[in-house]
Write a protein that holds these residues in place. Structure first.
Motif, PDB file in Angstrom:
ATOM      1  N   VAL A 120     -64.454 -18.558 -11.984  1.00  0.00           N
ATOM      2  CA  VAL A 120     -65.274 -19.931 -12.542  1.00  0.00           C
ATOM      3  C   VAL A 120     -64.668 -20.837 -12.753  1.00  0.00           C
ATOM      4  CG1 VAL A 120     -64.071 -18.949 -14.974  1.00  0.00           C
ATOM      5  CG2 VAL A 120     -66.661 -20.320 -15.008  1.00  0.00           C
TER       6      VAL A 120
ATOM      7  N   VAL B 119     -71.369 -15.507 -18.155  1.00  0.00           N
ATOM      8  CA  VAL B 119     -70.354 -16.267 -18.318  1.00  0.00           C
ATOM      9  C   VAL B 119     -71.058 -17.216 -19.226  1.00  0.00           C
ATOM     10  CG1 VAL B 119     -68.566 -17.937 -17.566  1.00  0.00           C
ATOM     11  CG2 VAL B 119     -69.483 -15.658 -16.192  1.00  0.00           C
TER      12      VAL B 119
ATOM     13  N   TRP C 109     -73.617 -13.755 -13.730  1.00  0.00           N
ATOM     14  CA  TRP C 109     -72.524 -13.605 -12.821  1.00  0.00           C
ATOM     15  C   TRP C 109     -72.750 -12.198 -12.058  1.00  0.00           C
ATOM     16  CZ3 TRP C 109     -67.154 -10.946 -14.854  1.00  0.00           C
ATOM     17  CH2 TRP C 109     -66.470 -10.840 -13.749  1.00  0.00           C
TER      18      TRP C 109
ATOM     19  N   VAL D  74     -70.107 -20.238 -11.145  1.00  0.00           N
ATOM     20  CA  VAL D  74     -69.270 -19.154 -10.788  1.00  0.00           C
ATOM     21  C   VAL D  74     -69.500 -18.739  -9.501  1.00  0.00           C
ATOM     22  CG1 VAL D  74     -69.270 -16.490 -11.273  1.00  0.00           C
ATOM     23  CG2 VAL D  74     -69.882 -17.732 -13.159  1.00  0.00           C
TER      24      VAL D  74
ATOM     25  N   VAL E   7     -66.578 -13.922 -20.980  1.00  0.00           N
ATOM     26  CA  VAL E   7     -67.588 -13.067 -20.315  1.00  0.00           C
ATOM     27  C   VAL E   7     -68.300 -12.613 -21.283  1.00  0.00           C
ATOM     28  CG1 VAL E   7     -67.623 -11.168 -18.535  1.00  0.00           C
ATOM     29  CG2 VAL E   7     -66.170 -13.144 -18.045  1.00  0.00           C
TER      30      VAL E   7
ATOM     31  N   ASP F 254     -65.554 -14.182  -7.891  1.00  0.00           N
ATOM     32  CA  ASP F 254     -64.992 -13.616  -9.397  1.00  0.00           C
ATOM     33  C   ASP F 254     -64.090 -14.736  -9.907  1.00  0.00           C
ATOM     34  OD1 ASP F 254     -65.957 -11.182  -9.238  1.00  0.00           O
ATOM     35  OD2 ASP F 254     -64.131 -10.200  -7.798  1.00  0.00           O
TER      36      ASP F 254
END
Length: 187
Positions: free
Chosen positions: A151, A103, A97, A146, A121, A149
Motif C-alpha cells: 500500500v 484497504v 485490494w 494498492v 485492512v 501486496d
C-alpha cells in the motif's frame, strides 16, 4: 469495467456517476440510509469490489461501512450496513485490494491530535468487517493506492490547515505531503 466514474458527495447522502461519453454527473444512488451525522452528512471514501458492490464511507467517524449493490445493468441496488468491531476514524479513502478485502485510509481528521491516522485492512464477512491495522501514528492519511501486496499512502497533514482555518496568514507554508509505503499482510 463499464467505464463509469463514481463520485461521493460530502454534503449529501448520494453517489454520483459520470457515464462513458457523458458530459455531466448524474445521481446514481441517493438514499437516507447513506446519511451521517454532523455538518458533512454525506459520503467520503469509495471503492468498487469486483464489479458487484460499491463500498462507501461516511465523512463522520462511524462503526460501519455502507455497501451498495451494483446490478448487471449498472443500476444501484440495495444499501447494506457492514458493521465494524470499532469506530473507523474518518475514512477518507477506500481501495479494493482482493476479493472480499478493502484497504481503509483512516485520516482521523476530526480526532484529537495530528498522529491518530492509520491504514487498515478490512476483511468482509457478510455484514461484518474484520479489521487489521497495518500502519499507525500517521498524520492524516487521506488517500493511497494498492499495488499487489503493498500500500502506498500520503499523509495530508489536514490538522495544520484546520487548526488555522480562520487565519490564512498562520497556515504553515511549504509543508510537504509525505508519501510512504508498507507491505500488506498475507492472507
Amino acid at each position: 469495467a463499464a467505464g463509469n466514474l463514481y463520485v461521493t458527495d460530502s454534503y449529501h447522502p448520494r453517489v454520483l456517476r459520470l457515464a462513458p461519453g457523458g458530459t455531466a454527473l448524474t445521481v446514481w444512488k441517493e438514499d437516507p440510509s447513506l446519511a451521517g451525522p454532523g455538518p458533512y452528512k454525506g459520503l467520503n471514501g469509495i471503492a468498487i469490489d469486483g464489479g458487484r458492490y460499491v463500498y462507501v464511507s461516511l465523512v463522520a467517524a462511524a462503526s460501519h461501512l455502507l455497501r451498495i449493490g451494483l446490478n448487471a445493468g449498472g443500476q444501484a441496488g440495495e444499501v447494506t450496513r457492514i458493521e465494524a468491531p470499532r469506530v473507523l476514524k474518518n475514512l477518507d479513502a477506500i481501495r479494493a485490494w482482493k476479493p472480499g478485502r478493502l484497504v481503509l485510509f483512516e485520516s482521523n481528521a476530526f480526532g484529537d491530535g495530528p498522529y491518530g491516522g492509520q491504514v487498515t485492512v478490512a476483511r468482509i464477512d457478510g455484514a461484518k468487517l474484520g479489521l487489521q491495522t497495518v500502519v499507525t501514528g500517521l498524520n492524516d492519511p487521506s488517500s493511497g493506492a494498492v499495488l499487489r501486496d503493498r500500500v502506498y499512502f500520503i499523509e495530508s497533514k489536514y490538522a495544520l490547515l484546520l487548526k488555522h482555518k480562520d487565519d490564512d496568514a498562520a497556515v504553515p507554508r511549504g509543508v510537504p505531503f509525505d508519501i510512504q509505503s508498507h507491505s500488506l499482510p498475507p492472507d
